[in-house]
Design a protein around this motif. Structure first.
Motif, PDB file in Angstrom:
ATOM      1  N   CYS A 190     -69.237 -11.705  -7.636  1.00 41.86           N
ATOM      2  CA  CYS A 190     -70.357 -10.763  -7.721  1.00 41.86           C
ATOM      3  C   CYS A 190     -71.691 -11.481  -7.579  1.00 41.86           C
ATOM      4  O   CYS A 190     -72.636 -10.961  -6.977  1.00 41.86           O
ATOM      5  CB  CYS A 190     -70.309 -10.003  -9.046  1.00 41.86           C
ATOM      6  N   HIS A 191     -71.766 -12.680  -8.132  1.00 37.81           N
ATOM      7  CA  HIS A 191     -73.002 -13.458  -8.044  1.00 37.81           C
ATOM      8  C   HIS A 191     -73.272 -13.881  -6.598  1.00 37.81           C
ATOM      9  O   HIS A 191     -74.395 -13.739  -6.095  1.00 37.81           O
ATOM     10  CB  HIS A 191     -72.880 -14.689  -8.949  1.00 37.81           C
ATOM     11  N   ASP A 228     -66.146  -5.910   3.805  1.00 36.99           N
ATOM     12  CA  ASP A 228     -65.096  -5.033   3.287  1.00 36.99           C
ATOM     13  C   ASP A 228     -65.607  -4.112   2.182  1.00 36.99           C
ATOM     14  O   ASP A 228     -65.133  -2.987   2.045  1.00 36.99           O
ATOM     15  CB  ASP A 228     -63.931  -5.870   2.754  1.00 36.99           C
ATOM     16  N   TYR A 229     -66.541  -4.609   1.388  1.00 38.84           N
ATOM     17  CA  TYR A 229     -67.079  -3.838   0.255  1.00 38.84           C
ATOM     18  C   TYR A 229     -68.596  -3.868   0.368  1.00 38.84           C
ATOM     19  O   TYR A 229     -69.251  -4.805  -0.091  1.00 38.84           O
ATOM     20  CB  TYR A 229     -66.611  -4.436  -1.081  1.00 38.84           C
ATOM     21  N   GLN A 273     -55.408 -11.036  -9.428  1.00 33.72           N
ATOM     22  CA  GLN A 273     -55.051 -12.085  -8.485  1.00 33.72           C
ATOM     23  C   GLN A 273     -54.855 -11.528  -7.082  1.00 33.72           C
ATOM     24  O   GLN A 273     -55.070 -12.214  -6.079  1.00 33.72           O
ATOM     25  CB  GLN A 273     -53.781 -12.808  -8.941  1.00 33.72           C
ATOM     26  N   ALA A 274     -54.460 -10.244  -6.998  1.00 29.15           N
ATOM     27  CA  ALA A 274     -54.260  -9.628  -5.684  1.00 29.15           C
ATOM     28  C   ALA A 274     -55.558  -9.594  -4.894  1.00 29.15           C
ATOM     29  O   ALA A 274     -55.559  -9.795  -3.672  1.00 29.15           O
ATOM     30  CB  ALA A 274     -53.709  -8.212  -5.854  1.00 29.15           C
ATOM     31  N   VAL A 275     -56.694  -9.361  -5.563  1.00 31.17           N
ATOM     32  CA  VAL A 275     -57.988  -9.343  -4.878  1.00 31.17           C
ATOM     33  C   VAL A 275     -58.330 -10.748  -4.386  1.00 31.17           C
ATOM     34  O   VAL A 275     -58.825 -10.926  -3.267  1.00 31.17           O
ATOM     35  CB  VAL A 275     -59.090  -8.821  -5.826  1.00 31.17           C
ATOM     36  N   ILE A 276     -58.048 -11.752  -5.223  1.00 31.48           N
ATOM     37  CA  ILE A 276     -58.310 -13.135  -4.828  1.00 31.48           C
ATOM     38  C   ILE A 276     -57.443 -13.517  -3.639  1.00 31.48           C
ATOM     39  O   ILE A 276     -57.889 -14.202  -2.709  1.00 31.48           O
ATOM     40  CB  ILE A 276     -58.047 -14.090  -6.016  1.00 31.48           C
ATOM     41  N   PHE A 333     -66.993  -2.863  -4.495  1.00 35.00           N
ATOM     42  CA  PHE A 333     -66.203  -4.002  -4.966  1.00 35.00           C
ATOM     43  C   PHE A 333     -65.685  -3.758  -6.375  1.00 35.00           C
ATOM     44  O   PHE A 333     -64.522  -4.067  -6.677  1.00 35.00           O
ATOM     45  CB  PHE A 333     -67.046  -5.279  -4.930  1.00 35.00           C
ATOM     46  N   LEU A 334     -66.518  -3.187  -7.228  1.00 37.94           N
ATOM     47  CA  LEU A 334     -66.089  -2.898  -8.601  1.00 37.94           C
ATOM     48  C   LEU A 334     -64.924  -1.921  -8.606  1.00 37.94           C
ATOM     49  O   LEU A 334     -63.999  -2.037  -9.420  1.00 37.94           O
ATOM     50  CB  LEU A 334     -67.253  -2.337  -9.414  1.00 37.94           C
ATOM     51  N   THR A 335     -64.956  -0.944  -7.707  1.00 35.11           N
ATOM     52  CA  THR A 335     -63.864   0.022  -7.620  1.00 35.11           C
ATOM     53  C   THR A 335     -62.556  -0.679  -7.251  1.00 35.11           C
ATOM     54  O   THR A 335     -61.518  -0.434  -7.865  1.00 35.11           O
ATOM     55  CB  THR A 335     -64.190   1.103  -6.575  1.00 35.11           C
TER      56      THR A 335
END
Length: 788
Positions: free
Chosen positions: A691-692, A640-641, A658-661, A647-649
């Motif tokens: 990110c890691h 997706d990213y 929480q919406a991303v999670i 992803f940062l965007t």
């Protein structure tokens, strides 16, 4: 939403339901549709997929149709999707078609209130057309076209139009149950006399069978009916629960007695058949006595050409016969479809989980060193009873069949206990063992390791097998959600099919399972949902590599393929189903059985350890995640990213992190489970963890991020008491992640309550809600800002 009023050009703000009530419903009434029996609004079709996060669950979105139109209750004809005037009349058509396919109806309507668009699947020259509300078709028009579409023109309308049973309660069939019932009744009315329905365990096969029988019986199409099963509990559950409305017209054949004055007969096949000719009491009925026979769990004895069930079916050959199963079987010698024909409807485990009607699962698989590497005894090794152990390599399939390693049984019991203690020691658990003697040894080890809980109640662990009367007497208590005991049931085959244990949360596989049919039935003991008792998902703990069958293309609903051996292959199918217990001739303590009769060796001093442990989860498409969760998370996020910048965007633009999670959770990424796989993962922020894992970025703990923000002097721009509030929010973040920052209810807690009420803090300190939200958003942006 805005709608243009039909008179005066006045713009009104109307909800979608207002549009339905002002424009759509009147069009239906004018066309002759009855409000009470033919129109249902906001019809919920699915329950919403259950998403598991660690031990927590949430529901995904439900599928809900704006309108479903019926000939009469539970006999649907059409679906209507409604949109506002800012959309075209056909804007909801694709959604309507999806729901029409789910309901097996040919008519899908879409409307914006001004005009309607009809998609007609009955095969006419015009598939889609637009028309005004005044021309909406009547029930009679749609029913006539429906009958033609289903080839029902020549059948008795009294059969296909027969009412469902309705006791006045709110219970109604789920969409797939109605589809199966209607399709079966229609096919019987057309003269088909061999039908097969495939429905996953836990989806209501018995209730479906009851409604099929009820409608055919009440219509007069079928006057005398036989319901066959091979387990007494299946017959008793049907008689007591779903079949209860038949009342005095129903009887159960017992004690090999036949009374021909009833209309609905329930029976075990064992009760009407036998090894001797005079024991086949089904022959006391004339071959034409029954009009309809329903065979429950027909994947078992009836599928074999020379089985006793097949004798019964062939004797009553003139009767319509319907097979029900969750697991159709197809091998060279055993076939459901050869006898009943291809399934007229299939509702699979995967679809049930996707719809939210069946419980999802995670798998904890243990590979034990002796299982994977094998065990070879040294020369002259003798077992507990002084018998010399045959010199060969013993592997996983041998353990508890021909060789018992006491330490292996103890290790399995220990791991099961550790899991229950870490979750809920009173979670209903079934441990599937190789045979009844193995189930007894497992019971003993579980009792010893759970001695404190057993002292509370000796029924904490029970062996429930075919030969154990005390255990079988506790079966009703085990499956009763209101009964705490027994908690753990050790078994071999007795609980592998037909037992409705809704609250079972843990399935332990310490049994070699090579048959796909048996595997599906065994897993099915955990797929039922019971929200009242907090049963929304279950765990499979696998010690025998049985869950490798998840990778089989036939796992989800399709029959096992016919076995076609070559010259080099064995004559028997490789997954020849075990339908009987292994002979129990092995001695327990104190028994004196000669070594020549012994099937097993018992070794007490062979060490057994865990070689590896893996946890596996269901992905968003219902497939088991077979790679590590770290690998799956990386693959899912980068799909997706593609880059870290992408992803940062998304992370920065999200008003609430929480919406991303939640988005990732819907794809099968469990943050809690991921933290357990990543070293020190519990201390990382969600942002750093993701990110890691996905991009190889160095990870910071939540405390390190909070300290870095303070070190930059970020709060210097704020005056008191705003600074105190934001610093306290940062402290909460360091301990609990970003949820406290995003949930204003945190202002009810200490130390915020010393400053004022939540309303006072938001209004007096930040000048109102928008000011507070801006300050929180800026705090998060700064918290996750990357260093130059």
């Amino acid at each position: 939403m805005r709608y243009q009023c039909r008179a005066g050009g006045i713009t009104l703000r109307l909800s979608e339901r207002d549009v339905c009530s002002k424009y759509v419903s009147p069009a239906l009434f004018s066309s002759g549709w009855d409000l009470h029996s033919q129109i249902r609004e906001e019809v919920t079709l699915t329950a919403g997929r259950i998403i598991v996060r660690g031990q927590m669950t949430t529901r995904g979105g439900k599928k809900r149709a704006d309108y479903v139109l019926y000939l009469k209750p539970n006999i649907p004809l059409a679906v209507i999707e409604v949109k506002d005037e800012s959309h075209s009349a056909s804007h909801g058509m694709q959604q309507a078609l999806e729901y029409a396919q789910m309901l097996d109806v040919p008519f899908a309507f879409s409307t914006n209130g001004n005009t309607f668009v009809l998609h007609d699947r009955t095969g006419g020259s015009i598939v889609e057309k637009e028309f005004p509300p005044s021309e909406f078709p009547s029930p009679k028009e749609l029913w006539l076209k429906y009958r033609e579409w289903k080839n029902l023109d020549t059948v008795d309308p009294a059969v296909v139009e027969q009412d469902y049973f309705d006791d006045g309660s709110d219970r109604s069939p789920r969409y797939y149950q109605s589809l199966a019932i209607n399709r079966a009744v229609e096919r019987v009315s057309q003269g088909d006399d061999r039908l097969l329905l495939v429905m996953a365990t836990g989806t209501g096969k018995t209730y479906t069978a009851f409604q099929i029988i009820w409608r055919l019986w009440r219509s007069g199409k079928k006057k005398r009916i036989l319901f066959l099963a091979d387990r007494n509990i299946l017959v008793d559950q049907a008689k007591t629960n779903d079949f209860k409305p038949f009342g005095g017209a129903m009887t159960k054949i017992t004690n090999r007695n036949v009374d021909k004055s009833y209309e609905i007969y329930l029976s075990l096949y064992q009760a009407i058949t036998g090894s001797e000719i005079d024991a086949n009491i089904y022959k006391l009925f004339s071959p034409t006595f029954f009009d309809l026979i329903i065979v429950d769990e027909c994947h078992r004895g009836s599928a074999t050409e020379d089985s006793r069930w097949r004798e019964v079916l062939q004797y009553f050959a003139s009767a319509t016969q319907i097979g029900l199963t969750a697991t159709p079987k197809e091998t060279k010698t055993v076939s459901n479809s050869e006898y009943f024909g291809e399934p007229i409807y299939t509702y699979s485990l995967r679809q049930g989980i996707e719809d939210g009607f069946l419980a999802p699962y995670k798998v904890v698989r243990y590979d034990l060193d002796r299982d994977m590497l094998g065990y070879r005894p040294t020369r002259d090794t003798t077992d507990r009873f002084g018998n010399e152990v045959n010199d060969r390599i013993y592997r996983q399939k041998d353990f508890d069949r021909s060789l018992v390693l006491t330490e292996r049984t103890k290790l399995v019991a220990k791991k099961v206990t550790e899991f229950l203690q870490a979750t809920d020691p009173y979670s209903k658990t079934i441990v599937f063992c190789e045979d009844q003697e193995h189930a007894e040894r497992m019971r003993r080890e579980l009792i010893n390791i759970n001695h404190a809980l057993v002292r509370e109640n000796h029924r904490y662990v029970m062996r429930i097998t075919g030969e154990d009367e005390a255990g079988k007497a506790e079966l009703d208590n085990f499956i009763d959600p209101r009964s705490r005991y027994p908690v753990i049931a050790t078994t071999s085959k007795l609980l592998s099919t037909g037992v409705d244990a809704k609250t079972c949360k843990l399935i332990v596989l310490d049994q070699t399972i090579e048959s796909m049919t048996e595997f599906k039935q065994t897993i099915g003991r955990g797929t039922r949902i019971d929200e009242q008792f907090d049963k929304l998902f279950f765990t499979i703990m696998d010690f025998r590599s049985a869950t490798e069958l998840f990778a089989d293309i036939n796992f989800d609903g399709d029959p096992v393929q016919i076995y076609e051996p070559t010259i080099e292959d064995p004559a028997l199918p490789p997954e020849d189903e075990q339908t009987t217990e292994f002979p129990d001739t092995s001695p327990l303590a104190g028994d004196a059985v000669g070594a020549e009769k012994r099937l097993k060796y018992y070794l007490d001093d062979v060490q057994v350890d865990v070689l590896s442990k893996r946890e596996q989860y269901l992905s968003h498409d219902g497939k088991l995640i077979t790679e590590s969760l770290v690998e799956y998370t990386k693959k899912t996020i980068t799909q997706d990213y593609r880059t870290l910048r992408d992803f940062l965007t998304r992370w920065t633009e999200a008003d609430k992190k929480q919406a991303v999670i939640d988005e990732l959770a819907n794809t099968g990424v469990s943050l809690d489970a991921l933290r357990s796989e990543v070293p020190n993962g519990k201390s990382y922020s969600a942002f750093d963890l993701l990110c890691h894992v996905a991009y190889g970025e160095p990870a910071m703990t939540r405390r390190e991020r909070a300290d870095r923000l303070r070190g930059r002097g970020y709060f210097a721009k704020y005056q008191q008491p705003a600074r105190t509030v934001l610093e306290a929010l940062l402290d909460k973040y360091a301990n609990e992640e970003f949820d406290p920052i995003e949930n204003a209810r945190v202002l009810q807690l200490k130390p915020f309550d010393e400053i004022g009420t939540p309303v006072e803090i938001v209004k007096n300190v930040f000048g109102g809600r928008s000011g507070y939200e801006i300050a929180v958003r800026e705090l998060q942006d700064e918290l996750y800002r990357r260093e130059a």
